[in-house]
Design a protein around this motif. Structure first.
Motif, short mmCIF file in Angstrom:
data_model
loop_
_atom_site.label_atom_id
_atom_site.label_comp_id
_atom_site.label_asym_id
_atom_site.label_seq_id
_atom_site.Cartn_x
_atom_site.Cartn_y
_atom_site.Cartn_z
N SER A 1 135.19 -83.86 -8.22
CA SER A 1 134.40 -83.28 -9.30
C SER A 1 133.02 -83.90 -9.46
O SER A 1 132.03 -83.19 -9.56
CB SER A 1 135.14 -83.38 -10.63
OG SER A 1 136.32 -82.64 -10.57
N SER A 2 132.94 -85.22 -9.50
CA SER A 2 131.64 -85.85 -9.75
C SER A 2 130.66 -85.54 -8.63
O SER A 2 129.48 -85.30 -8.89
CB SER A 2 131.79 -87.36 -9.96
OG SER A 2 132.33 -87.96 -8.79
N ASP A 3 131.14 -85.51 -7.40
CA ASP A 3 130.26 -85.17 -6.27
C ASP A 3 129.78 -83.73 -6.37
O ASP A 3 128.60 -83.43 -6.18
CB ASP A 3 130.99 -85.40 -4.95
CG ASP A 3 130.11 -85.10 -3.74
OD1 ASP A 3 128.94 -85.54 -3.74
OD2 ASP A 3 130.58 -84.41 -2.82
N LEU A 4 130.70 -82.81 -6.69
CA LEU A 4 130.33 -81.40 -6.76
C LEU A 4 129.44 -81.10 -7.96
O LEU A 4 128.51 -80.31 -7.87
CB LEU A 4 131.58 -80.53 -6.77
CG LEU A 4 132.34 -80.49 -5.45
CD1 LEU A 4 133.67 -79.77 -5.63
CD2 LEU A 4 131.52 -79.81 -4.36
N LYS A 5 129.74 -81.71 -9.11
CA LYS A 5 128.92 -81.47 -10.30
C LYS A 5 127.50 -81.97 -10.12
O LYS A 5 126.56 -81.42 -10.67
CB LYS A 5 129.56 -82.11 -11.53
CG LYS A 5 130.74 -81.34 -12.05
CD LYS A 5 131.32 -82.00 -13.27
CE LYS A 5 132.51 -81.24 -13.79
NZ LYS A 5 133.17 -81.89 -14.90
N SER A 6 127.33 -83.04 -9.36
CA SER A 6 125.98 -83.59 -9.14
C SER A 6 125.26 -82.91 -7.99
O SER A 6 124.10 -83.19 -7.74
CB SER A 6 126.07 -85.10 -8.90
OG SER A 6 126.74 -85.35 -7.67
N ASN A 7 125.95 -82.01 -7.29
CA ASN A 7 125.34 -81.35 -6.15
C ASN A 7 125.67 -79.85 -6.17
O ASN A 7 126.59 -79.40 -5.48
CB ASN A 7 125.83 -82.01 -4.86
CG ASN A 7 125.02 -81.60 -3.65
OD1 ASN A 7 124.35 -80.56 -3.67
ND2 ASN A 7 125.11 -82.40 -2.61
N PRO A 8 124.93 -79.07 -6.96
CA PRO A 8 125.22 -77.64 -7.07
C PRO A 8 125.14 -76.90 -5.73
O PRO A 8 125.78 -75.87 -5.55
CB PRO A 8 124.15 -77.12 -8.04
CG PRO A 8 123.48 -78.30 -8.61
CD PRO A 8 123.82 -79.49 -7.80
N GLN A 9 124.36 -77.44 -4.79
CA GLN A 9 124.28 -76.80 -3.47
C GLN A 9 125.62 -76.82 -2.76
O GLN A 9 125.97 -75.89 -2.04
CB GLN A 9 123.22 -77.49 -2.58
CG GLN A 9 121.80 -77.36 -3.10
CD GLN A 9 121.45 -78.43 -4.14
OE1 GLN A 9 122.23 -79.33 -4.45
NE2 GLN A 9 120.28 -78.29 -4.73
N LYS A 10 126.40 -77.87 -2.98
CA LYS A 10 127.74 -77.94 -2.37
C LYS A 10 128.66 -76.89 -2.98
O LYS A 10 129.48 -76.30 -2.29
CB LYS A 10 128.35 -79.33 -2.53
CG LYS A 10 127.82 -80.35 -1.55
CD LYS A 10 128.60 -81.64 -1.63
CE LYS A 10 128.07 -82.64 -0.64
NZ LYS A 10 128.82 -83.90 -0.69
N VAL A 11 128.54 -76.68 -4.28
CA VAL A 11 129.35 -75.66 -4.95
C VAL A 11 128.99 -74.29 -4.38
O VAL A 11 129.87 -73.49 -4.03
CB VAL A 11 129.15 -75.69 -6.48
CG1 VAL A 11 129.88 -74.52 -7.14
CG2 VAL A 11 129.63 -77.01 -7.05
N THR A 12 127.70 -74.02 -4.25
CA THR A 12 127.24 -72.75 -3.67
C THR A 12 127.77 -72.60 -2.25
O THR A 12 128.26 -71.53 -1.88
CB THR A 12 125.70 -72.68 -3.70
OG1 THR A 12 125.27 -72.76 -5.05
CG2 THR A 12 125.20 -71.39 -3.08
N ALA A 13 127.70 -73.67 -1.46
CA ALA A 13 128.19 -73.61 -0.08
C ALA A 13 129.70 -73.36 -0.05
O ALA A 13 130.20 -72.62 0.81
CB ALA A 13 127.84 -74.91 0.66
N LEU A 14 130.42 -73.96 -0.97
CA LEU A 14 131.87 -73.76 -1.06
C LEU A 14 132.20 -72.30 -1.38
O LEU A 14 133.07 -71.69 -0.75
CB LEU A 14 132.44 -74.69 -2.13
CG LEU A 14 133.94 -74.84 -2.28
CD1 LEU A 14 134.56 -75.38 -1.00
CD2 LEU A 14 134.26 -75.75 -3.44
N ILE A 15 131.48 -71.72 -2.33
CA ILE A 15 131.69 -70.32 -2.69
C ILE A 15 131.28 -69.42 -1.52
O ILE A 15 131.99 -68.46 -1.19
CB ILE A 15 130.92 -69.97 -3.98
CG1 ILE A 15 131.52 -70.72 -5.17
CG2 ILE A 15 130.94 -68.46 -4.23
CD1 ILE A 15 130.71 -70.64 -6.46
#
Length: 194
Positions: free
Chosen positions: A173-187
């Motif tokens: 969570s902390s890594d993903l919340k601090s890096n929205p680009q990773k969330v976008t890449a995951l989606i």
């Protein structure tokens, strides 16, 4: 901090918004009226002017939350964007709306049973909107004509809950919340696999 017992035009909404945020973060039992007043910088008097007790405030906050949810999904269903853009917005909204789990943790109590029914009604409404949106994608050729719409939507629900967990609850969570680009890449990765 503004300590005041005077009523402002927007104060009732402000109280409800702060309460909703607090209930979604802490749950019904852990949230209290004093903390809501402190966050707003007011005395408890205006709280009790608009809401006779915590239960009354919670009921109004839940009703407001469900109405907002209905409106958001109604607006998303009316958009003319492609199905994959719609799916992206759906998943992003679901991930930002993870509070339902904490917010609804008292629905099994008899005094809140009617809210559980209201939530179920809202979920049926939202599901019908989503089903119509996917059906429209089938009709326009964005999705194959032989797709099982309910199975497709179940897959989206399962993945959305997975995203909610990974983004908000897991050790990542902390890594993903601090890096929205990773969330976008995951989606993006999920959408590419559909």
């Amino acid at each position: 901090m503004r300590k005041a017992s005077v009523k402002s035009e927007n104060l009732k909404d402000e109280i409800c918004n702060v309460a909703l945020r607090l209930f979604s973060e802490k749950g019904y039992d852990a949230a209290n009226m004093s903390e809501i007043a402190d966050i707003l910088g007011i005395t408890r008097t205006p709280l009790y002017y608009y809401y006779s007790d915590k239960k009354c405030l919670y009921v109004e906050a839940i009703k407001k939350h469900l109405e907002t949810k209905r409106n958001i999904y109604t607006n998303m269903a009316a958009e003319t964007s492609g199905i994959f853009e719609w799916l992206r917005r759906h998943i992003e909204f679901a991930c930002s709306n993870k509070s339902d789990i904490v917010l609804f943790n008292v629905f099994d109590r008899p005094e809140f049973e009617f809210l559980s029914d209201l939530n179920d009604e809202t979920n049926r409404y939202v599901y019908a909107l989503k089903r119509r949106r996917v059906q429209r994608a089938v009709e326009t050729g964005e999705l194959p004509p032989d797709i099982d719409i309910d199975l497709f939507l179940y897959n989206i629900y399962v993945m959305s809950y997975g995203f909610i967990y990974v983004i908000n609850e897991s050790i990542l969570s902390s890594d993903l919340k601090s890096n929205p680009q990773k969330v976008t890449a995951l989606i993006d990765l999920f959408l590419a696999e559909i």
